[in-house]
Design an enzyme around this catalytic site. Structure first.
Site, PDB file in Angstrom:
ATOM      1  N   GLY A 240     -65.321  16.381  73.758  1.00 20.90           N
ATOM      2  CA  GLY A 240     -64.629  17.211  74.741  1.00 20.90           C
ATOM      3  C   GLY A 240     -63.379  17.813  74.119  1.00 20.90           C
ATOM      4  O   GLY A 240     -63.293  17.966  72.902  1.00 20.90           O
ATOM      5  N   SER A 241     -62.414  18.125  74.961  1.00 15.44           N
ATOM      6  CA  SER A 241     -61.213  18.795  74.471  1.00 15.44           C
ATOM      7  C   SER A 241     -60.289  17.814  73.757  1.00 15.44           C
ATOM      8  O   SER A 241     -60.376  16.594  73.942  1.00 15.44           O
ATOM      9  CB  SER A 241     -60.460  19.413  75.649  1.00 15.44           C
ATOM     10  N   GLY A 245     -59.180  13.836  74.407  1.00 18.07           N
ATOM     11  CA  GLY A 245     -59.100  12.840  73.337  1.00 18.07           C
ATOM     12  C   GLY A 245     -57.746  12.151  73.280  1.00 18.07           C
ATOM     13  O   GLY A 245     -57.647  10.961  72.969  1.00 18.07           O
ATOM     14  N   GLU A 262     -64.958  13.451  69.094  1.00 15.12           N
ATOM     15  CA  GLU A 262     -65.470  14.750  68.652  1.00 15.12           C
ATOM     16  C   GLU A 262     -64.818  15.775  69.572  1.00 15.12           C
ATOM     17  O   GLU A 262     -65.339  16.095  70.628  1.00 15.12           O
ATOM     18  CB  GLU A 262     -66.997  14.725  68.786  1.00 15.12           C
ATOM     19  N   CYS A 296     -68.301  23.732  70.257  1.00 19.74           N
ATOM     20  CA  CYS A 296     -67.094  23.253  69.588  1.00 19.74           C
ATOM     21  C   CYS A 296     -67.027  23.820  68.181  1.00 19.74           C
ATOM     22  O   CYS A 296     -65.962  23.886  67.582  1.00 19.74           O
ATOM     23  CB  CYS A 296     -67.021  21.740  69.595  1.00 19.74           C
TER      24      CYS A 296
HETATM   25  C1  UN1 Z   1     -70.758  20.976  70.183  1.00 21.21           C
HETATM   26  O1  UN1 Z   1     -70.509  22.144  70.452  1.00 21.21           O
HETATM   27  O2  UN1 Z   1     -70.274  20.035  70.860  1.00 21.21           O
HETATM   28  O3  UN1 Z   1     -73.217  22.652  64.913  1.00 21.21           O
HETATM   29  C2  UN1 Z   1     -71.676  20.558  69.113  1.00 21.21           C
HETATM   30  C3  UN1 Z   1     -73.486  23.075  66.037  1.00 21.21           C
HETATM   31  C4  UN1 Z   1     -74.335  22.202  66.929  1.00 21.21           C
HETATM   32  C5  UN1 Z   1     -73.482  21.179  67.592  1.00 21.21           C
HETATM   33  C6  UN1 Z   1     -72.361  21.693  68.393  1.00 21.21           C
HETATM   34  N1  UN1 Z   1     -75.339  21.556  66.136  1.00 21.21           N
HETATM   35  O4  UN1 Z   1     -73.103  24.140  66.469  1.00 21.21           O
END
Ligand code: UN1
Length: 507
Positions: A240-241, A245, A262, A296
């Protein structure tokens, strides 16, 4: 005569029934599950109460104590069956990802493929949970490492990869001998329910797994907090953001639980003088506009060398102006809806700030050519005079900030000057630049690519990033070690007791 197309809600409900989600999962007073495609309510989902959440963690803890004794390759067999069930369900589950998270069809299917891939990886891993044998300084001794299951693994996931993130954690944790308690995003409860139904089918085919091995907690933040605070959960993976975290990390640290964080990314790409511009253009477009900028790993900052800026950037602006926005179910659509109105408001705010900082905005604003309540944004490309203001942070929307550079060392410093450290890339045909970028003094991110964009990683590599991205790693390589505990064993098979470091202690 063709019949009228089913509404989003009708189609989603038909999929949920086909995948075996029980009626008892829904309740009229429950939390509304919306589709961002049209804004309509698909169903009302019964939420987990705090008492039920605690009981679920208790069941998972008991399940762990039985599951850890099942030989790892047998645990792998469960994941092999899960992979098979996911293959069978791929079209339905992928479609449900499209309906609930708003991804275009191929990305919805791609997300399920990522689940299948990690299952395959985990099946192989279940026979490779190796420890080392280590040379010992003492005669007639042996020293070795053993990897043991750890306990209940908590998983908190976000709306943008509503099912794959669970699988990257769960497939590893389950072959490692852990049980899994999952708190999905409150914006994507239906795909979580569907995934759970698929897991139950695999469990039945396996011949039964301990009750509570895979639990799902449905609800808002307070339910996630229960998972974060429960001492029976020794490892928690949270996606998440960075703001999330910052709350979760210290709470886990306080009770010495392991954190796999993450968090946000503010990912950049550098386009060097020698870059293959056609290839760069495609790589940039997918990484910046794909998933409507809601990965992300989305590309958010672009540094273009001054010698190629005027060749590349006008072409990019053109692509931004012509990309097909709209219903993600429609063929040819590349940019679907944002998850909700708040996401659009954040995008608008960032663009206002960019303008105030001297940015020239191409695109942006609401895309209104839709006959419903879905929130669609035009992707924005913003030419910025320097890396300031909103460029320094992650806005979870399709905004690409573009800046000129002239010197390689300077651009590496700018590249690394933001808080996040997830993913990065360089487009260059110059060997020195490419190697420098992935070297010790190059990109400071967990992922550093050459001639591909920063998003769309495959599962074989460890996934995650440094600094404000949180430092956790999921998926491939040796990420499995975070889900196990390591014991160092020294065994004396002699009849004397030599002490390490030559210490004498004769009694
Ligand atoms: C995410 O956006 O939380 O590398 C993960 C990537 C994808 C995973 C993104 N396999 O863009």
């Amino acid at each position: 005569v063709s019949s009228a197309p089913a509404s989003v809600a009708d189609e989603a409900r038909a999929i949920l029934a086909r995948l075996g989600v029980p009626e008892s999962a829904f309740a009229s007073g429950g939390r509304p599950a919306l589709s961002p495609i049209t804004g309509e309510v698909i169903a009302h989902v019964r939420e987990t109460t705090p008492e039920e959440a605690k009981a679920a963690i208790g069941r998972a803890d008991a399940a762990f104590k039985a599951w850890r004794k099942v030989p790892a390759p047998k645990r792998g067999e469960f994941i092999r069956l899960l992979g098979e069930e996911l293959r069978t369900a791929k079209d339905d589950l992928g479609r449900l990802v499209t309906l609930e998270a708003g991804k275009i069809v191929s990305e919805g299917l791609g997300e399920v493929q990522e689940m299948i891939d990690i299952c395959d990886f985990a099946v192989g891993l279940s026979r490779q949970l190796y420890g080392l044998t280590i040379a010992t300084e003492r005669a007639d001794h042996r020293m070795m490492e053993t990897w043991h299951p750890l306990g209940v693994c908590g998983v908190i996931s976000a709306f943008n990869f509503p099912v794959a993130v669970w699988s990257w954690n769960a497939a590893l944790a389950l072959v490692c001998g852990d049980s899994v308690v999952w708190k999905p995003s409150e914006k994507t409860l239906l795909t979580a329910l569907a995934t759970h139904a698929i897991v139950e089918r695999a469990a039945k085919r396996f011949g039964g797994v301990p009750e509570g091995l895979c639990e799902v907690l449905l609800g808002g933040r307070e339910i996630g907090e229960i998972l974060v605070e429960d001492h029976r959960v020794p490892v928690l993976s949270a996606t998440g953001s960075t703001a999330m975290g910052r709350q979760v990390g210290p709470k886990l640290a306080e009770r010495f639980a392991r954190a796999i964080l993450e968090l946000g990314g503010n990912n950049a790409a550098i386009v060097a003088p020698s870059a293959d511009l056609d290839l760069a253009l495609r790589g940039i477009a997918f990484a910046a506009m794909g998933t409507a900028g809601q990965r992300c790993t989305t590309l958010r900052r672009l540094f273009v060398h001054e010698s190629v800026y005027d060749q590349l950037v006008p072409r990019l602006v053109k692509v931004y102006g012509s990309v097909k926005i709209g219903d993600p179910r429609a063929e040819g659509t590349l940019v679907g809806p944002l998850i909700d109105k708040a996401a659009f408001d954040n995008m608008e705010r960032a663009l206002d700030e960019a303008r105030a900082a001297g940015g020239k905005v191409h695109g942006g604003g609401r895309y209104t050519d839709v006959a419903n309540e879905g929130v669609y944004a035009r992707p924005a490309l913003v030419e910025m005079p320097s890396q300031t203001g909103p460029v320094m942070r992650e806005t979870f929307a399709p905004i690409l900030y573009v800046m000129r550079y002239s010197d390689f060392d300077d651009v590496i410093a700018l590249h690394n000057a933001v808080g996040a450290g997830l993913s990065s890339s360089i487009f260059t045909l110059n060997l020195r630049e490419a190697e420098a970028f992935v070297s010790v003094a190059g990109s400071d991110c967990g992922i550093a690519n050459v001639n591909i964009g920063p998003s769309g990683a495959e599962i074989g590599g460890a996934f995650g990033g440094e600094k404000e991205t949180g430092g956790g790693r999921e998926s491939g390589s040796d990420a499995w070690k975070a889900y196990m505990r390591r014991a160092t064993n020294t065994i004396n098979y002699g009849s004397t007791l030599p002490l390490a470091q030559g210490v004498k202690f004769d009694v």
